[in-house]
Design an enzyme around this catalytic site. Structure first.
Site, mmCIF file in Angstrom:
data_model
loop_
_atom_site.group_PDB
_atom_site.id
_atom_site.type_symbol
_atom_site.label_atom_id
_atom_site.label_comp_id
_atom_site.label_asym_id
_atom_site.label_seq_id
_atom_site.Cartn_x
_atom_site.Cartn_y
_atom_site.Cartn_z
ATOM 1 N N HIS A 126 0.870 -1.166 0.078
ATOM 2 C CA HIS A 126 -0.095 -0.133 -0.091
ATOM 3 C C HIS A 126 0.640 1.265 0.087
ATOM 4 C CE1 HIS A 126 -3.229 -2.721 1.944
ATOM 5 N NE2 HIS A 126 -3.173 -3.048 0.663
ATOM 6 N N CYS A 187 5.737 20.312 -12.076
ATOM 7 C CA CYS A 187 4.556 20.734 -12.878
ATOM 8 C C CYS A 187 3.625 21.521 -12.389
ATOM 9 C CB CYS A 187 4.294 19.508 -13.512
ATOM 10 S SG CYS A 187 3.172 18.557 -12.643
ATOM 11 N N GLY A 224 -0.056 -10.219 12.405
ATOM 12 C CA GLY A 224 -0.752 -8.982 12.592
ATOM 13 C C GLY A 224 -1.566 -8.598 11.647
ATOM 14 N N SER A 225 -2.220 -9.300 10.866
ATOM 15 C CA SER A 225 -3.223 -8.836 9.681
ATOM 16 C C SER A 225 -4.629 -9.724 10.113
ATOM 17 C CB SER A 225 -2.664 -9.097 8.312
ATOM 18 O OG SER A 225 -3.844 -8.879 7.621
ATOM 19 N N GLY A 252 -7.216 -12.413 17.924
ATOM 20 C CA GLY A 252 -8.344 -12.384 17.253
ATOM 21 C C GLY A 252 -8.363 -12.923 16.167
#
Length: 281
Positions: A126, A187, A224-225, A252
């Protein structure tokens, strides 16, 4: 490896099964927000996670007011987010890579902490909050340079005291109508942190780099996901189709639990530290 945390999982039957699956194998690692909570960055869905409406790419493009709110919150959050440091879990994964056990690491996090910890083969699915991209010409800038310009243009924006940044590095700001947003110095185009917003797709070449790490490994370790985001589940499905064992470490329930050979329901930092201690001879 030695850890500065007490390891509550050592000797546990589930932990030992995970070590049996991991030992002697080349590991692909997928990490999520739960790994960075011990570095002071909150996660999205864990206990106590803030309820919030994330900025979408469509809203960012369509509305200058939305861009002002986003940049005000992102700037304030960056001052806290950008000072976060790797924790024991990040360092354990870097040591496992140095030992030749981790083949490569894919992260859904945008905090850059794996790179700071010393991991070398890292795919940031990401993106990274430490980079800023021009949406018109593609020029990249260091986040610190843009932060300095924002501060100079908006001297009243800085606040005193501790700021709790959200998982993607911003804070909620109600009124930012007077904010002046820096333009691209090449730009004059719109600047955006080099991260995937809601409503954007992970670039094809980035996902392919992540998939290559999985294909070149024997086991997929998820840490951890909750695997709610589709990009993570696509890698889980790739591993499943290749009949690769999957080990999940998370406090969890996750969407990948039913596909896991072993699920360790425990904190990621202490568990990864224990994994490294057991696997590095």
């Amino acid at each position: 490896m030695t850890s500065d945390l007490e390891i509550p999982v050592r000797g546990d039957a589930t932990f030992d099964r995970a070590i049996d699956v991991l030992r002697g194998q080349r590991l692909a690692v997928l990490t999520g927000a739960g790994l960075s909570t011990d570095s002071g960055i909150p996660d999205y869905r864990g206990e106590g996670a803030p309820v919030r409406t994330p900025m979408t790419f469509q809203a960012f493009l369509a509305s200058e007011a939305a861009r002002k709110r986003y940049w005000a919150g992102s700037h304030l959050g960056w001052r806290a987010f950008g000072t976060a440091r790797p924790n024991t879990g990040h360092r354990a994964l870097a040591e496992l890579e140095s030992a030749g056990i981790v083949n490569g690491l894919v992260t859904q996090n945008v905090d850059g902490l794996h790179r700071k910890a010393g991991s070398r083969r890292v795919v940031e699915l990401h993106g990274g909050m430490d980079r800023v991209l021009c949406l018109t010409c593609g020029q990249q800038f260091a986040r610190e340079a843009i932060a300095d310009r924002l501060s100079a243009l908006n001297p009243g924006l800085e606040v005193e005291g501790a700021i709790r940044a959200n998982p993607d590095g911003d804070v909620d700001v109600e009124d930012a109508a007077s904010l002046v947003i820096p333009e691209c110095t090449v730009c004059g185009g719109i600047l955006k942190p080099d991260v995937v917003f809601f409503g954007e797709f992970v670039p094809v070449e980035v996902f392919e780099a992540a998939a290559s790490i999985v294909r070149g490994s024997d086991v997929l370790l998820v840490a951890g996901s909750s695997l709610v985001v589709n990009s993570g589940m696509r890698l889980i499905e790739l591993a499943r189709r290749r009949r690769m064992p999957i080990v999940v470490v998370n406090r969890g329930i996750t969407k990948g639990d039913s596909r896991a050979a072993v699920k360790v329901d425990a904190g990621t930092s202490e568990t990864l530290a224990a994994f490294a201690e057991a696997l590095i001879a």
